[in-house]
Design a protein around this motif. Structure first.
Motif, PDB file in Angstrom:
ATOM      1  N   ILE A 146      49.179  47.525  36.006  1.00  0.00           N
ATOM      2  CA  ILE A 146      50.450  48.169  36.332  1.00  0.00           C
ATOM      3  C   ILE A 146      51.331  48.319  35.104  1.00  0.00           C
ATOM      4  N   SER A 147      51.251  47.382  34.178  1.00  0.00           N
ATOM      5  CA  SER A 147      52.246  47.268  33.111  1.00  0.00           C
ATOM      6  C   SER A 147      52.253  48.455  32.143  1.00  0.00           C
ATOM      7  N   ALA A 148      51.164  49.202  32.045  1.00  0.00           N
ATOM      8  CA  ALA A 148      51.111  50.290  31.068  1.00  0.00           C
ATOM      9  C   ALA A 148      52.052  51.434  31.417  1.00  0.00           C
ATOM     10  N   SER A 149      52.318  51.638  32.708  1.00  0.00           N
ATOM     11  CA  SER A 149      53.193  52.746  33.107  1.00  0.00           C
ATOM     12  C   SER A 149      54.107  52.388  34.271  1.00  0.00           C
ATOM     13  N   LYS A 150      54.013  51.135  34.755  1.00  0.00           N
ATOM     14  CA  LYS A 150      54.717  50.637  35.942  1.00  0.00           C
ATOM     15  C   LYS A 150      54.120  51.146  37.244  1.00  0.00           C
ATOM     16  N   PHE A 151      53.006  51.902  37.157  1.00  0.00           N
ATOM     17  CA  PHE A 151      52.252  52.313  38.324  1.00  0.00           C
ATOM     18  C   PHE A 151      50.782  51.972  38.095  1.00  0.00           C
ATOM     19  N   GLU A 152      50.033  51.857  39.189  1.00  0.00           N
ATOM     20  CA  GLU A 152      48.642  51.435  39.083  1.00  0.00           C
ATOM     21  C   GLU A 152      47.808  52.459  38.317  1.00  0.00           C
ATOM     22  N   GLN A 153      47.024  51.936  37.360  1.00  0.00           N
ATOM     23  CA  GLN A 153      46.058  52.750  36.626  1.00  0.00           C
ATOM     24  C   GLN A 153      44.806  51.905  36.391  1.00  0.00           C
ATOM     25  N   SER A 154      43.702  52.594  36.202  1.00  0.00           N
ATOM     26  CA  SER A 154      42.492  51.900  35.795  1.00  0.00           C
ATOM     27  C   SER A 154      42.620  51.479  34.331  1.00  0.00           C
ATOM     28  N   LYS A 155      42.214  50.263  34.045  1.00  0.00           N
ATOM     29  CA  LYS A 155      42.300  49.764  32.673  1.00  0.00           C
ATOM     30  C   LYS A 155      41.487  50.627  31.710  1.00  0.00           C
ATOM     31  N   ARG A 156      40.430  51.263  32.194  1.00  0.00           N
ATOM     32  CA  ARG A 156      39.603  52.119  31.342  1.00  0.00           C
ATOM     33  C   ARG A 156      40.400  53.295  30.769  1.00  0.00           C
ATOM     34  N   ASP A 157      41.432  53.721  31.504  1.00  0.00           N
ATOM     35  CA  ASP A 157      42.189  54.902  31.089  1.00  0.00           C
ATOM     36  C   ASP A 157      43.240  54.598  30.031  1.00  0.00           C
ATOM     37  N   ILE A 158      43.494  53.338  29.749  1.00  0.00           N
ATOM     38  CA  ILE A 158      44.634  52.952  28.912  1.00  0.00           C
ATOM     39  C   ILE A 158      44.155  52.650  27.495  1.00  0.00           C
ATOM     40  N   PRO A 159      44.771  53.267  26.477  1.00  0.00           N
ATOM     41  CA  PRO A 159      44.294  53.078  25.097  1.00  0.00           C
ATOM     42  C   PRO A 159      44.646  51.727  24.494  1.00  0.00           C
ATOM     43  N   GLN A 160      45.534  50.968  25.110  1.00  0.00           N
ATOM     44  CA  GLN A 160      45.876  49.642  24.614  1.00  0.00           C
ATOM     45  C   GLN A 160      45.013  48.580  25.276  1.00  0.00           C
ATOM     46  N   LYS A 161      44.964  47.419  24.644  1.00  0.00           N
ATOM     47  CA  LYS A 161      44.227  46.306  25.208  1.00  0.00           C
ATOM     48  C   LYS A 161      45.151  45.508  26.121  1.00  0.00           C
ATOM     49  N   ILE A 162      44.736  45.319  27.366  1.00  0.00           N
ATOM     50  CA  ILE A 162      45.524  44.576  28.350  1.00  0.00           C
ATOM     51  C   ILE A 162      44.645  43.490  28.958  1.00  0.00           C
ATOM     52  N   ILE A 163      45.147  42.259  28.940  1.00  0.00           N
ATOM     53  CA  ILE A 163      44.458  41.116  29.523  1.00  0.00           C
ATOM     54  C   ILE A 163      45.065  40.839  30.890  1.00  0.00           C
ATOM     55  N   SER A 164      44.223  40.672  31.903  1.00  0.00           N
ATOM     56  CA  SER A 164      44.708  40.450  33.262  1.00  0.00           C
ATOM     57  C   SER A 164      44.179  39.119  33.789  1.00  0.00           C
ATOM     58  N   ILE A 165      45.078  38.340  34.392  1.00  0.00           N
ATOM     59  CA  ILE A 165      44.705  37.054  34.990  1.00  0.00           C
ATOM     60  C   ILE A 165      45.205  37.053  36.427  1.00  0.00           C
ATOM     61  N   ASP A 166      44.299  36.993  37.398  1.00  0.00           N
ATOM     62  CA  ASP A 166      44.712  37.066  38.792  1.00  0.00           C
ATOM     63  C   ASP A 166      44.893  35.672  39.401  1.00  0.00           C
ATOM     64  N   ALA A 167      45.338  35.646  40.666  1.00  0.00           N
ATOM     65  CA  ALA A 167      45.672  34.382  41.334  1.00  0.00           C
ATOM     66  C   ALA A 167      44.451  33.469  41.459  1.00  0.00           C
ATOM     67  N   LYS A 168      43.273  34.076  41.641  1.00  0.00           N
ATOM     68  CA  LYS A 168      42.060  33.272  41.767  1.00  0.00           C
ATOM     69  C   LYS A 168      41.766  32.520  40.477  1.00  0.00           C
ATOM     70  N   LYS A 169      41.923  33.204  39.337  1.00  0.00           N
ATOM     71  CA  LYS A 169      41.713  32.541  38.047  1.00  0.00           C
ATOM     72  C   LYS A 169      42.792  31.481  37.801  1.00  0.00           C
ATOM     73  N   ILE A 170      44.021  31.794  38.197  1.00  0.00           N
ATOM     74  CA  ILE A 170      45.116  30.842  37.988  1.00  0.00           C
ATOM     75  C   ILE A 170      44.848  29.559  38.750  1.00  0.00           C
ATOM     76  N   GLN A 171      44.306  29.674  39.958  1.00  0.00           N
ATOM     77  CA  GLN A 171      43.988  28.474  40.736  1.00  0.00           C
ATOM     78  C   GLN A 171      42.958  27.613  40.020  1.00  0.00           C
ATOM     79  N   LEU A 172      41.977  28.253  39.379  1.00  0.00           N
ATOM     80  CA  LEU A 172      40.965  27.494  38.634  1.00  0.00           C
ATOM     81  C   LEU A 172      41.548  26.904  37.354  1.00  0.00           C
TER      82      LEU A 172
END
Length: 805
Positions: A104-130
């Motif tokens: 979401i952070s690249a444009s404030k709306f949902e996009q596929s990470k493949r479409d974005i020229p910058q590198k974005i790291i994502s950590i979801d709730a499942k990973k946070i629990q681990l």
């Protein structure tokens, strides 16, 4: 007879409905998957799985091909007959982590990470629990791309690609947390964000000024908290999570509870977390310079230096923290929603440990040096409308927010009767309106406007601890000062094919601020009573994502970013280091960054994925702390001490560069390896041609994980490692802090290399109960992350139990 016939018709109807209901589960974890798109080949029939992964297929015929798809799982096809034969269960296989996530952070709306020229790291709730982090700073560190500095246990200042503090931006649910007193020194505001409430964290590596404006030079850390879940039916949807956690290194005791009540159009989410931390124990094997041999105690107003019975215990570092969250969601129709969020966080008093280990001669310098409670409150209301028929937008999201920040600093020299107290508060108002419009099948437009207003309150006083009398003194900031920003931005995504995506954008910001120094002039005798700064800033970006085949993806991005001076820059008064004081400087301009980034991803049949990136940033007119003169004087008396005068100035340029490498190797469906390594370098250049290392360039660092998962059991064996920074690689400001560093053979401070070996496990005991246990720093290493005043935990056993309804 009619009754019997009706009864059998009802039984048949109920049985038919149940026969049409299916459940979609993740193949490995067997967890339900919500939001799966289910459709036929012509897309004339479709539905979506609910929060329990369930969907009804009554619109589909028995042998009709049905597709199941979302961006996080591999697309499959089946038919209703096969699914019924499989006990009404559909299993979906998760995609390789990070390859095609929605961000979401690249444009404030949902996009596929493949479409974005910058590198974005994502950590979801499942990973946070681990990961099971104690704070959100620890969560960022676990990414392997963010370096964390700590001056005290209640701390955590991120560093990204050679930048930190007010050159990085923090957002919570789309609202900027950075305020007018975010400083260039280390910040701990990120710990106010409760990791138990985070649904997803996105870390944008590199500039983000087009979308987010000032401060987004080195990166953007976007935290998205959990949303209340509706039932979308007349039946109430209820979910609850309770978590208890203990950690041995600081005797952490944490409890968390969240409750979700979902109705057809309304939903409510309530959350509370409480943590109590005792003094932190460092490891047994490492530099003796980090030990805490003695500390100051005060009895009846009398200070005394006493020996520490266990020098590995860092006294005093303990503190407590509470986090509260209340969210309300109203969805009057399918394409329109309103979200209200109320957030509150506060700590107890907590010591600034790096100030308590400084010496003056043979005696400790301070009897007390602690922060008062760090308080943060935010209220925001957000309106989102999608699938609009407007000619101006297809989606719109508006956010109105208010935040209040409170902090204070309290210090008293050893055997002094006088305690200096300085308290600060900021009221921050913001409004954002963001729009998305599909101009054609290949072109998408994003644009928006933003307004930010900050009001600063600041006061200083001196307390006599013997008489309990107070008198006013110079405040840290000019009381009543304000900082404002008005901005508009636009960004275009052009996607002529699935193999090539171009994104570019522009943003214009106008900044204006006012500071009144008349109150502080009673003590400082500044040559001015007030200052007003007004200026505009234009930034832009352009990047491409090119996927020539199934193996290769190239990303290239050029960007400019800026940071406008804030009230901390133009008006702060504080002791930056022993014997120095920073004074206001009203003659400041914005600093600009010009950068480029090249990324390459190699995906070998989803078995081996290699992710590489290199970047370069030039920082022009950098705002740095440097020697200064006040009324022609280079020294003044501050807090009773003759101090060298310094000020923030546009006094240098900086060049920062680096390289990042990551791999993801699937040995099998159950066993995988991940690894990340980061190399950063940089120099600051001054007007006289001299060069020094950049203060916030971290040592080379990385991690390696071996992860095995089968059914309900997961094991993660991992190592974290960090290279040395020699004395000559330290910035001069760090070379002067010998009390924080180990000493080399010449007696000079340096940051030694270190590593830790760690083991983490997770087991789902029942459908409702999950236990997570970790043994960190197994070999009990004694180490500090770079620029940290506090040593990291020694051998640390962490266990948590989560129970869900």
């Amino acid at each position: 007879m009619k009754f019997i016939l009706s009864f059998f018709v009802w039984i048949f109807f109920v049985g038919t409905i149940q026969a049409q209901e299916i459940q979609i589960l993740e193949q490995e974890s067997k967890e339900p998957i919500a939001g799966i798109s289910i459709y036929n080949a012509s897309r004339t029939k479709s539905t979506i799985s609910d929060f329990d992964g369930k969907a009804v297929l009554d619109n589909f015929s028995d042998f009709e091909t049905i597709y199941f798809e979302d961006l996080l799982h591999l697309k499959i096809e089946s038919n209703k007959s096969k699914i019924i034969e499989n006990n009404h269960i559909v299993l979906l296989e998760a995609k390789i982590e990070g390859l095609d996530e929605v961000v979401i952070s690249a444009s404030k709306f949902e996009q596929s990470k493949r479409d974005i020229p910058q590198k974005i790291i994502s950590i979801d709730a499942k990973k946070i629990q681990l990961i099971n982090p104690q704070t959100s700073a620890d969560l960022l560190e676990s990414s392997g791309n963010v370096y964390i500095q700590k001056s005290q246990l209640g701390g955590g200042s991120p560093m990204i690609r050679g930048f930190s503090t007010n050159r990085l931006l923090i957002t919570v649910d789309g609202v900027r947390m950075n305020n007018a007193i975010f400083r260039s020194g280390n910040l701990q505001n990120v710990i106010s964000i409760d990791p138990f409430t985070i649904q997803n964290t996105e870390i944008t590596l590199g500039a983000g000024s087009v979308v987010y404006g000032s401060d987004a030079i080195g990166g953007v850390m976007s935290f998205y908290t959990k949303k209340p879940q509706l039932s979308y039916s007349n039946k109430t949807y209820f979910k609850a999570n309770a978590i208890a956690r203990y950690a041995s290194a600081n005797e952490e005791k944490t409890g968390h509870l969240d409750l979700n009540f979902g109705l057809k159009k309304w939903a409510f989410l309530s959350s509370v977390s409480y943590s109590n931390f005792n003094d932190l124990r460092m490891g047994s094997h490492g530099p003796e310079d980090y030990l805490r041999p003695e500390y100051v105690v005060s009895n009846n107003g009398v200070d005394e230096i006493v020996a520490n019975s266990n020098p590995k215990i860092q006294v005093p570092t303990g503190f407590s923290q509470i986090n509260l969250l209340q969210k309300v969601r109203f969805e009057p129709q399918e394409n329109l929603s309103f979200d209200l969020g109320l957030y509150y966080s506060t700590t107890s008093d907590y010591s600034r440990y790096d100030r308590l280990i400084r010496y003056r001669g043979d005696e400790l310098r301070s009897a007390e040096w602690y922060y008062g409670p760090q308080e943060w409150f935010m209220g925001n209301i957000q309106m989102t409308k999608i699938r609009s028929n407007s000619n101006l937008y297809d989606k719109i999201q508006t956010t109105l927010a208010y935040q209040n920040f409170k902090e204070s600093r309290n210090d008293r020299s050893y055997q002094s009767n006088l305690k200096d107290i300085r308290e600060e508060a900021v009221d921050a108002f913001s409004f954002n309106a963001d729009f998305e419009k599909l101009l054609s099948a290949k072109t998408e437009l994003f644009y928006g406007v933003e307004y930010v207003y900050n009001k600063v309150k600041s006061r200083g006083e001196i307390l006599n601890i013997e008489t309990n009398e107070t008198e006013p003194t110079v405040s840290r900031y000019p009381n009543g000062s304000n900082w404002q920003s008005v901005a508009a931005y636009t960004s275009v995504k052009f996607k002529p094919s699935e193999k090539f995506i171009l994104q570019s954008g522009l943003r214009y910001n106008y900044i204006f601020m006012h500071a009144d120094f008349s109150e502080n002039n009673l003590y400082l005798n500044l040559p001015y009573n007030e200052t007003n700064l007004n200026f505009g800033a234009l930034t832009g970006s352009a990047g491409i994502s090119w996927i020539p085949n199934n193996i290769i993806q190239w990303k290239f991005n050029l960007s400019t970013a800026f940071r406008a001076p804030n009230i901390d820059d133009i008006g702060k008064v504080f002791d930056s280091e022993p014997g120095s004081v920073v004074v206001p400087n009203p003659d400041l301009k914005a600093e600009y960054a010009y950068g480029g980034e090249l990324g390459l991803t190699l995906n070998f049949n989803n078995i081996l994925v290699v992710d590489l990136a290199t970047y370069y940033t030039y920082l022009d007119q950098a705002l740095v702390r440097k020697d200064y003169s006040l009324n022609g004087e280079t020294e003044i008396i501050y807090d009773g001490e003759l101090s060298n005068v310094q000020a923030i100035q546009n006094a240098s340029d900086a060049r920062i560069y680096g390289f990042e490498a990551g791999i993801h190797l699937n040995f099998s469906k159950q066993f995988k390896l991940t690894s990340q390594y980061n190399v950063t370098g940089g120099k600051e250049e001054y007007e006289n041609g001299s060069e020094i290392p950049v203060r916030h360039v971290s040592p080379n660092f990385g991690n390696t994980h071996f992860i095995w998962q089968k059914n309900k059991f997961l094991v993660d064996a991992f190592a974290e490692y960090n290279n040395e920074l020699s004395f000559y690689q330290l910035a001069p400001s760090e070379q002067d802090k010998d009390y924080m560093y180990a000493l080399d053979e010449n007696g000079n401070p340096y940051a030694p290399s270190w590593y830790t070996l760690n083991l983490r496990t997770q087991y789902q005991i029942t459908k409702s109960a999950t236990i997570t246990a970790s043994l960190e720093n197994i070999t009990d290493q004694r180490y500090k992350t770079y620029s940290s005043g506090i040593a990291s935990p020694g051998r640390n056993f962490i266990v948590s139990l989560m129970y869900s309804l």
